[in-house]
Design a protein around this motif. Sequence first.
Motif, PDB file in Angstrom:
ATOM      1  N   ASP A 131       0.819  -1.212   0.000  1.00 51.50           N
ATOM      2  CA  ASP A 131       0.000   0.000   0.000  1.00 51.50           C
ATOM      3  C   ASP A 131       0.858   1.269   0.000  1.00 51.50           C
ATOM      4  O   ASP A 131       0.350   2.355  -0.251  1.00 51.50           O
ATOM      5  N   PHE A 132       2.138   1.110   0.314  1.00 57.79           N
ATOM      6  CA  PHE A 132       3.034   2.263   0.381  1.00 57.79           C
ATOM      7  C   PHE A 132       4.169   2.118  -0.629  1.00 57.79           C
ATOM      8  O   PHE A 132       5.328   2.438  -0.340  1.00 57.79           O
ATOM      9  N   SER A 133       3.830   1.618  -1.799  1.00 54.06           N
ATOM     10  CA  SER A 133       4.823   1.500  -2.869  1.00 54.06           C
ATOM     11  C   SER A 133       5.446   2.868  -3.143  1.00 54.06           C
ATOM     12  O   SER A 133       4.772   3.899  -3.104  1.00 54.06           O
ATOM     13  N   GLU A 134       6.736   2.864  -3.452  1.00 53.33           N
ATOM     14  CA  GLU A 134       7.507   4.104  -3.504  1.00 53.33           C
ATOM     15  C   GLU A 134       8.095   4.335  -4.897  1.00 53.33           C
ATOM     16  O   GLU A 134       8.569   3.404  -5.544  1.00 53.33           O
ATOM     17  N   PHE A 135       8.054   5.590  -5.348  1.00 57.16           N
ATOM     18  CA  PHE A 135       8.719   5.983  -6.588  1.00 57.16           C
ATOM     19  C   PHE A 135       9.873   6.925  -6.246  1.00 57.16           C
ATOM     20  O   PHE A 135       9.733   7.822  -5.410  1.00 57.16           O
ATOM     21  N   GLN A 136      11.013   6.703  -6.907  1.00 61.28           N
ATOM     22  CA  GLN A 136      12.177   7.555  -6.694  1.00 61.28           C
ATOM     23  C   GLN A 136      12.795   7.962  -8.028  1.00 61.28           C
ATOM     24  O   GLN A 136      12.756   7.201  -9.001  1.00 61.28           O
ATOM     25  N   TYR A 137      13.364   9.158  -8.041  1.00 60.94           N
ATOM     26  CA  TYR A 137      14.249   9.552  -9.136  1.00 60.94           C
ATOM     27  C   TYR A 137      15.569   9.996  -8.520  1.00 60.94           C
ATOM     28  O   TYR A 137      15.604  10.563  -7.424  1.00 60.94           O
ATOM     29  N   ILE A 138      16.665   9.716  -9.216  1.00 69.35           N
ATOM     30  CA  ILE A 138      17.992  10.150  -8.773  1.00 69.35           C
ATOM     31  C   ILE A 138      18.736  10.691  -9.989  1.00 69.35           C
ATOM     32  O   ILE A 138      18.877   9.998 -11.001  1.00 69.35           O
TER      33      ILE A 138
END
Length: 318
Positions: A209-216
Motif C-alpha cells: 500500500d506504500f509503494s515508492e517511486f524515486q528519481y535520482i
Amino acid sequence: MHTLKSFFILLILVGSESAYAQYTEVINSNRPGVSQSAFSVGTGIVQFEAGGFTVKEEHTPLEYDVSGFGLDFAIRYGFLFEQLELSVNGIYQNDIQTFNAGQIAIENDRANFKNLTIGAKYLVYDPYKNAEEDKPNLYSFRANKKFKWKSLIPAVAVYAGANFDSKNNPYTAPDVEGVSPKVMLATQNNFNGGWVFVMNLIKDRIGSDFSEFQYIFTLTHSFTPQWVVFGEAQGINSDFYADNIFRLGGAYLWNKDFQLDTNIAFNTKDTPSVFNIAFGASYRLDFHKDKKIDNGNGNDGNFKKKKNKKKKNDDFDS
C-alpha cells in the motif's frame, strides 16, 4: 614537445577504449552518490562498496529529533556477460529518536535495515560500442573536446530485484514486510571533458500500500585522473514518506582498484530536516580475462594444433 604529444595521444586512446567495454582499467564505483550507473563492473570482477554516515534529523511540527549512525554497502559481481551484473545492496541504521513534546523527553532506540535488496542489472543499449565516428582524432585536441550531439543519447540498463524487509521495522511503512519487487531504469551519458550524467527511475516495494517511486539525478566531473566531484538530487514519493534530498561530495582514486569518497546530504524542509555526513570506500578484486576476438575468418589461433592433426591423418593414409 614530442613527449607531451605522445602522452596526450596515449590518454585519448585509454579513455576511448574504456568507453567501448564494461570492464575498465580503473575501478568503476557507484559511490559517493546513491545512484547506479548503466554499466556493469565487467566479468570476473568482485567489487565491494561501503561507507558510514551520521544521522541528524529534526521534525519541527511533531517535536522530535533523531541522532545516530548508519552503514551502507554494496557487493557487485560481473557474471556471464559483460552487460550483466549481480548485486546485493543494503543500508543499516542505528539511532535514538527523542520526543520533546512533553515535559519529559522520551527516547526510542531504533536499529534495523532501512533496505536490503538482491538484484540484477543488464545493459540493454550501449551507444559507445563499435562507434567508429567516436574514435579520437589524434591530430586535433579541439576536435576531441568539442560537444558531440550524439553524446545526448544515453546508455540504458534495466534492473530487477527483491527487497527483504523484517516485521515491525521502524524504518518502513506498517504493511511492508517480507519480500517485495523492485525495478529500475538507469541511463548514463558520458560527455567530453570528464562529465558524466546518470539518471535512475525506481519503483520500489511494488505491491504494498506504500509503494515508492524515486528519481535520482547524478552529475560527476573528473578534473584530474584521481579527483572527482559530484552533485546529486534524489526525490522520494510515497504515502509513507516523501522528500527531496541533495548531496555534494567527491572521490579520490587511491590506485586502480581502490577509491575513497565523502559527501554531505541535506534537504530543504523541516518534516523532518536532514543533514548527514558520509565517508566511504570502494575496492575490487580483478579476475577479469579478455575474451578471444573472432576476426571473422574462422581462425581461432590454434594453427599448430590443426597442423599436427593434419600430419597424423596423412601418416595414417600412407
